[in-house]
Design a protein around this motif. Structure first.
Motif, PDB file in Angstrom:
ATOM      1  N   ASP A 114       0.864  -1.189   0.000  1.00  0.00           N
ATOM      2  CA  ASP A 114       0.000   0.000   0.000  1.00  0.00           C
ATOM      3  C   ASP A 114       0.897   1.234   0.000  1.00  0.00           C
ATOM      4  O   ASP A 114       1.410   1.637   1.042  1.00  0.00           O
ATOM      5  CB  ASP A 114      -0.924   0.011   1.221  1.00  0.00           C
ATOM      6  CG  ASP A 114      -1.964   1.126   1.155  1.00  0.00           C
ATOM      7  OD1 ASP A 114      -1.800   2.047   0.331  1.00  0.00           O
ATOM      8  OD2 ASP A 114      -2.938   1.071   1.934  1.00  0.00           O
ATOM      9  N   GLN A 115       1.067   1.843  -1.154  1.00  0.00           N
ATOM     10  CA  GLN A 115       1.977   2.969  -1.284  1.00  0.00           C
ATOM     11  C   GLN A 115       1.445   4.252  -0.660  1.00  0.00           C
ATOM     12  O   GLN A 115       2.172   5.258  -0.606  1.00  0.00           O
ATOM     13  CB  GLN A 115       2.292   3.205  -2.765  1.00  0.00           C
ATOM     14  CG  GLN A 115       3.036   2.049  -3.408  1.00  0.00           C
ATOM     15  CD  GLN A 115       3.452   2.326  -4.836  1.00  0.00           C
ATOM     16  OE1 GLN A 115       3.380   3.449  -5.309  1.00  0.00           O
ATOM     17  NE2 GLN A 115       3.883   1.288  -5.533  1.00  0.00           N
ATOM     18  N   LYS A 116       0.212   4.242  -0.180  1.00  0.00           N
ATOM     19  CA  LYS A 116      -0.354   5.437   0.432  1.00  0.00           C
ATOM     20  C   LYS A 116      -0.265   5.419   1.958  1.00  0.00           C
ATOM     21  O   LYS A 116      -0.591   6.412   2.608  1.00  0.00           O
ATOM     22  CB  LYS A 116      -1.812   5.607   0.002  1.00  0.00           C
ATOM     23  CG  LYS A 116      -1.965   5.878  -1.492  1.00  0.00           C
ATOM     24  CD  LYS A 116      -3.418   6.109  -1.867  1.00  0.00           C
ATOM     25  CE  LYS A 116      -3.556   6.404  -3.366  1.00  0.00           C
ATOM     26  NZ  LYS A 116      -4.970   6.638  -3.754  1.00  0.00           N
ATOM     27  N   ARG A 117       0.182   4.313   2.519  1.00  0.00           N
ATOM     28  CA  ARG A 117       0.334   4.230   3.969  1.00  0.00           C
ATOM     29  C   ARG A 117       1.630   4.905   4.394  1.00  0.00           C
ATOM     30  O   ARG A 117       2.676   4.717   3.760  1.00  0.00           O
ATOM     31  CB  ARG A 117       0.340   2.768   4.415  1.00  0.00           C
ATOM     32  CG  ARG A 117      -0.975   2.039   4.276  1.00  0.00           C
ATOM     33  CD  ARG A 117      -1.897   2.309   5.447  1.00  0.00           C
ATOM     34  NE  ARG A 117      -1.389   1.715   6.669  1.00  0.00           N
ATOM     35  CZ  ARG A 117      -1.646   0.462   7.052  1.00  0.00           C
ATOM     36  NH1 ARG A 117      -2.402  -0.337   6.303  1.00  0.00           N
ATOM     37  NH2 ARG A 117      -1.166   0.004   8.196  1.00  0.00           N
ATOM     38  N   LYS A 143       8.046  11.654   2.760  1.00  0.00           N
ATOM     39  CA  LYS A 143       6.975  10.873   2.141  1.00  0.00           C
ATOM     40  C   LYS A 143       5.969  10.417   3.199  1.00  0.00           C
ATOM     41  O   LYS A 143       4.753  10.423   2.955  1.00  0.00           O
ATOM     42  CB  LYS A 143       7.575   9.677   1.403  1.00  0.00           C
ATOM     43  CG  LYS A 143       6.588   8.968   0.500  1.00  0.00           C
ATOM     44  CD  LYS A 143       6.159   9.832  -0.661  1.00  0.00           C
ATOM     45  CE  LYS A 143       5.220   9.100  -1.599  1.00  0.00           C
ATOM     46  NZ  LYS A 143       4.736   9.972  -2.691  1.00  0.00           N
ATOM     47  N   GLU A 146       3.866  13.399   3.940  1.00  0.00           N
ATOM     48  CA  GLU A 146       2.900  13.655   2.867  1.00  0.00           C
ATOM     49  C   GLU A 146       1.754  12.642   2.870  1.00  0.00           C
ATOM     50  O   GLU A 146       0.640  12.949   2.448  1.00  0.00           O
ATOM     51  CB  GLU A 146       3.614  13.618   1.509  1.00  0.00           C
ATOM     52  CG  GLU A 146       4.597  14.759   1.300  1.00  0.00           C
ATOM     53  CD  GLU A 146       5.469  14.565   0.072  1.00  0.00           C
ATOM     54  OE1 GLU A 146       5.294  13.525  -0.623  1.00  0.00           O
ATOM     55  OE2 GLU A 146       6.326  15.426  -0.190  1.00  0.00           O
ATOM     56  N   ASN A 147       2.034  11.436   3.363  1.00  0.00           N
ATOM     57  CA  ASN A 147       1.021  10.372   3.366  1.00  0.00           C
ATOM     58  C   ASN A 147       0.190  10.334   4.649  1.00  0.00           C
ATOM     59  O   ASN A 147      -0.559   9.385   4.859  1.00  0.00           O
ATOM     60  CB  ASN A 147       1.685   9.016   3.149  1.00  0.00           C
ATOM     61  CG  ASN A 147       2.035   8.779   1.691  1.00  0.00           C
ATOM     62  OD1 ASN A 147       2.078   9.717   0.902  1.00  0.00           O
ATOM     63  ND2 ASN A 147       2.294   7.541   1.320  1.00  0.00           N
TER      64      ASN A 147
END
Length: 208
Positions: A114-117, A143, A146-147
Motif C-alpha cells: 500500500d503505497q499510500k500508507r 513521504k 505527505e502520506n
C-alpha cells in the motif's frame, strides 16, 4: 483458544527452536513438523509474537526472544501475506540485528502492499536515520509526512533534527515547532532553543 490451539503455538515455537538460529534471519525457515494453520487462533499468535517482539527490541540481540518473534511473524506472514503490520515488524527485527538487506526487503514489501500508507516510509526513514544517512532518511520521512504523518511526533522531530544538521534553521523550526504541539519533552525544548538561536544568527548574517 482451547488447549489444542495453545499446543499448536508451543509446537511452532519448539519446532523453530530446534533449527539453527539464523534460519529465519536468512529467510529460509524449514519446518521440522507439519503445521496446520487452520487450527491457529491468529490473534493469539499475534499476541505472542508481539510479546517476543517487545522483549527482543529491549535486548537488540539474536537471543531466544528475537528468534521466536522472527519465527512467529514469519508464520503470520505466511498466513496473511498482504498484512503490512507483519512485514514492518519483521523488518524492524532484522533492522536491529543488522540484517540490512532483509530489513529493507520487508520495508519495501510493506510499501508495495500500500503505497499510500505512511508507516513503511517512516520505518525506512528510521533505517537510514539510525545509520546517519540523513539525506535518504529525510526523503522517506517527507513521504511519510505527505502520506498522513503530519501529526506524528517522531517524524516531525527527526525531520527538524535533520534540517538542523543541514543548517536549514528555517525548515528545522517549522517541523520542531509542529512537533512541540504533541510533546513537551526536555530534549525538544532544548533543541528548539538551539535552533532559534542559530536561526537568529543566520538572519543577522544574511542581513549584513
Amino acid at each position: 483458544m482451547g488447549k489444542s490451539g495453545n499446543f499448536l503455538i508451543i509446537l511452532i515455537i519448539l519446532s523453530f527452536s530446534l533449527l539453527p538460529s539464523f534460519s529465519s534471519v536468512k529467510g529460509r525457515v524449514n519446518y521440522s513438523v507439519p503445521i496446520d494453520y487452520t487450527k491457529l487462533n491468529i490473534e493469539e499468535v499475534k499476541t505472542k509474537a508481539d510479546f517476543f517482539y517487545n522483549s527482543a527490541l529491549k535486548s537488540k540481540t539474536l537471543n531466544d526472544d528475537m528468534t521466536f518473534a522472527l519465527n512467529l511473524y514469519t508464520v503470520l506472514t505466511n498466513i496473511e501475506p498482504e498484512n503490512i503490520y507483519y512485514a514492518l515488524k519483521l523488518g524492524k527485527l532484522y533492522d536491529v540485528i543488522g540484517k540490512n538487506r532483509y530489513a529493507k526487503g520487508q520495508y519495501y514489501h510493506a510499501m508495495g502492499l500500500d503505497q499510500k500508507r505512511p508507516e513503511p516510509y517512516y520505518y525506512l526513514g528510521d533505517f537510514y536515520y539510525d545509520r546517519e544517512q540523513y539525506k535518504k532518511a529525510l526523503k522517506f520521512y517527507q513521504k511519510a509526512y505527505e502520506n498522513g504523518y503530519t501529526s506524528h511526533y517522531h517524524t516531525l522531530y527527526k525531520m527538524g533534527d535533520i534540517y538542523q544538521k543541514f543548517g536549514d534553521t528555517k525548515s528545522a523550526l517549522q517541523y520542531l515547532e509542529a512537533a512541540s504541539s504533541f510533546s513537551s519533552e526536555d530534549a525538544l525544548r532544548e533543541k528548539l532553543i538551539q535552533v532559534k538561536n542559530a536561526d537568529s544568527v543566520n538572519k543577522e548574517f544574511y542581513r549584513k
